[in-house]
Design a protein around this motif. Sequence first.
Motif, PDB file in Angstrom:
ATOM      1  N   ARG A  10       0.816  -1.198   0.000  1.00 29.57           N
ATOM      2  CA  ARG A  10       0.000   0.000   0.000  1.00 29.57           C
ATOM      3  C   ARG A  10       0.854   1.254   0.000  1.00 29.57           C
ATOM      4  O   ARG A  10       1.666   1.472   0.891  1.00 29.57           O
ATOM      5  CB  ARG A  10      -0.910  -0.004   1.225  1.00 29.57           C
ATOM      6  CG  ARG A  10      -1.814   1.208   1.289  1.00 29.57           C
ATOM      7  CD  ARG A  10      -2.797   1.104   2.430  1.00 29.57           C
ATOM      8  NE  ARG A  10      -3.701   2.245   2.466  1.00 29.57           N
ATOM      9  CZ  ARG A  10      -4.724   2.348   3.278  1.00 29.57           C
ATOM     10  NH1 ARG A  10      -4.985   1.373   4.136  1.00 29.57           N
ATOM     11  NH2 ARG A  10      -5.498   3.411   3.258  1.00 29.57           N
ATOM     12  N   THR A  30      -3.128  -8.355  -6.415  1.00 29.58           N
ATOM     13  CA  THR A  30      -3.850  -8.923  -5.274  1.00 29.58           C
ATOM     14  C   THR A  30      -3.679 -10.437  -5.181  1.00 29.58           C
ATOM     15  O   THR A  30      -4.216 -11.062  -4.268  1.00 29.58           O
ATOM     16  CB  THR A  30      -5.359  -8.592  -5.334  1.00 29.58           C
ATOM     17  OG1 THR A  30      -5.961  -9.238  -6.454  1.00 29.58           O
ATOM     18  CG2 THR A  30      -5.572  -7.095  -5.425  1.00 29.58           C
ATOM     19  N   GLY A  34      -0.645  -7.845  -0.165  1.00 30.96           N
ATOM     20  CA  GLY A  34      -1.521  -7.888   1.010  1.00 30.96           C
ATOM     21  C   GLY A  34      -2.441  -6.692   1.099  1.00 30.96           C
ATOM     22  O   GLY A  34      -2.396  -5.930   2.071  1.00 30.96           O
ATOM     23  N   ASP A  36      -6.074  -4.716   1.473  1.00 23.89           N
ATOM     24  CA  ASP A  36      -7.469  -4.830   1.872  1.00 23.89           C
ATOM     25  C   ASP A  36      -8.303  -3.973   0.912  1.00 23.89           C
ATOM     26  O   ASP A  36      -7.766  -3.251   0.071  1.00 23.89           O
ATOM     27  CB  ASP A  36      -7.683  -4.420   3.328  1.00 23.89           C
ATOM     28  CG  ASP A  36      -7.240  -2.989   3.619  1.00 23.89           C
ATOM     29  OD1 ASP A  36      -7.298  -2.143   2.697  1.00 23.89           O
ATOM     30  OD2 ASP A  36      -6.857  -2.705   4.758  1.00 23.89           O
ATOM     31  N   HIS A  37      -9.627  -4.044   1.030  1.00 26.13           N
ATOM     32  CA  HIS A  37     -10.474  -3.344   0.073  1.00 26.13           C
ATOM     33  C   HIS A  37     -10.388  -1.826   0.206  1.00 26.13           C
ATOM     34  O   HIS A  37     -10.521  -1.103  -0.782  1.00 26.13           O
ATOM     35  CB  HIS A  37     -11.920  -3.823   0.200  1.00 26.13           C
ATOM     36  CG  HIS A  37     -12.147  -5.173  -0.401  1.00 26.13           C
ATOM     37  ND1 HIS A  37     -12.173  -6.318   0.354  1.00 26.13           N
ATOM     38  CD2 HIS A  37     -12.323  -5.564  -1.692  1.00 26.13           C
ATOM     39  CE1 HIS A  37     -12.377  -7.358  -0.443  1.00 26.13           C
ATOM     40  NE2 HIS A  37     -12.474  -6.927  -1.682  1.00 26.13           N
ATOM     41  N   ASP A  65     -14.921 -10.702  -5.664  1.00 31.98           N
ATOM     42  CA  ASP A  65     -13.788  -9.789  -5.795  1.00 31.98           C
ATOM     43  C   ASP A  65     -13.887  -8.960  -7.069  1.00 31.98           C
ATOM     44  O   ASP A  65     -13.614  -7.751  -7.057  1.00 31.98           O
ATOM     45  CB  ASP A  65     -12.474 -10.563  -5.780  1.00 31.98           C
ATOM     46  CG  ASP A  65     -12.135 -11.101  -4.405  1.00 31.98           C
ATOM     47  OD1 ASP A  65     -12.693 -10.600  -3.409  1.00 31.98           O
ATOM     48  OD2 ASP A  65     -11.307 -12.034  -4.320  1.00 31.98           O
TER      49      ASP A  65
END
Length: 241
Positions: A10, A30, A34, A36-37, A65
């Motif tokens: 991120r 993805t 790692g 997240d949404h 997804d």
Amino acid sequence: MRARCSARFRCPIWPCCSKAADWTFFIVDTEHGGFDHAALSGLIMTARLAGITVLVRLADHARRDITRLMDMGADGVLLPMTGSKEDIAAVVRHAKYAPVGRRGISTTRGHTFYAPPALRDYMRQANERTLVFAQIESKAGLDAIEEIVGLNGVDGVIVGPNDLACDLDCLGEAAPILDAIAAVAAAARRHGKVGGIITSEPAFLRHAKANGMGIYCIGSELHMLKLACRGITQQVEELQR
């Protein structure tokens, strides 16, 4: 599409850095990363605002997804380990609206900047801009390449040399991968689709170019960061000599 690299951790400013570097796209991974949404949503929206194409490499072809990623505003998706026409057909079905696919309709989302136009027009426009790529990295994928790349709704195929070499039991051998690159590129041309590759190996990149591939994804931000850190270490060591 000119080449660039994949993102695996991120970093909210990554899309802006990519745009400033004159890249045309990047891949959010993805499958291995790692994310997240919430992180994905921020990266995708920043990319759209910055005007750079963002593709997402999926973990699999599950509807849940894909629906979320497309509603966040992703420009397209890449399915790793595509081994059959049925594998990539599931992605097309979830990523594209009728009549091409069966994507669920929820329009006041990131993909419309929360201001949806007329529904019928938007569905057509969204299908035109949504990219679906199959990643070929197994013998099964090579064997089914004509059916995969010939499927309506598939925009192109991208070779993944590392997993492909593992599946072909030819790790460290260049010749089988060079043959696979040529075969995938030829199939893409026959069906009017784009071919590409994800690799940092110069010989594979040159061979992909020679065979008319148009997408080159080279390395990752982690690879670049590691190289930059090593460069700084070398500078410090030179100062201490």
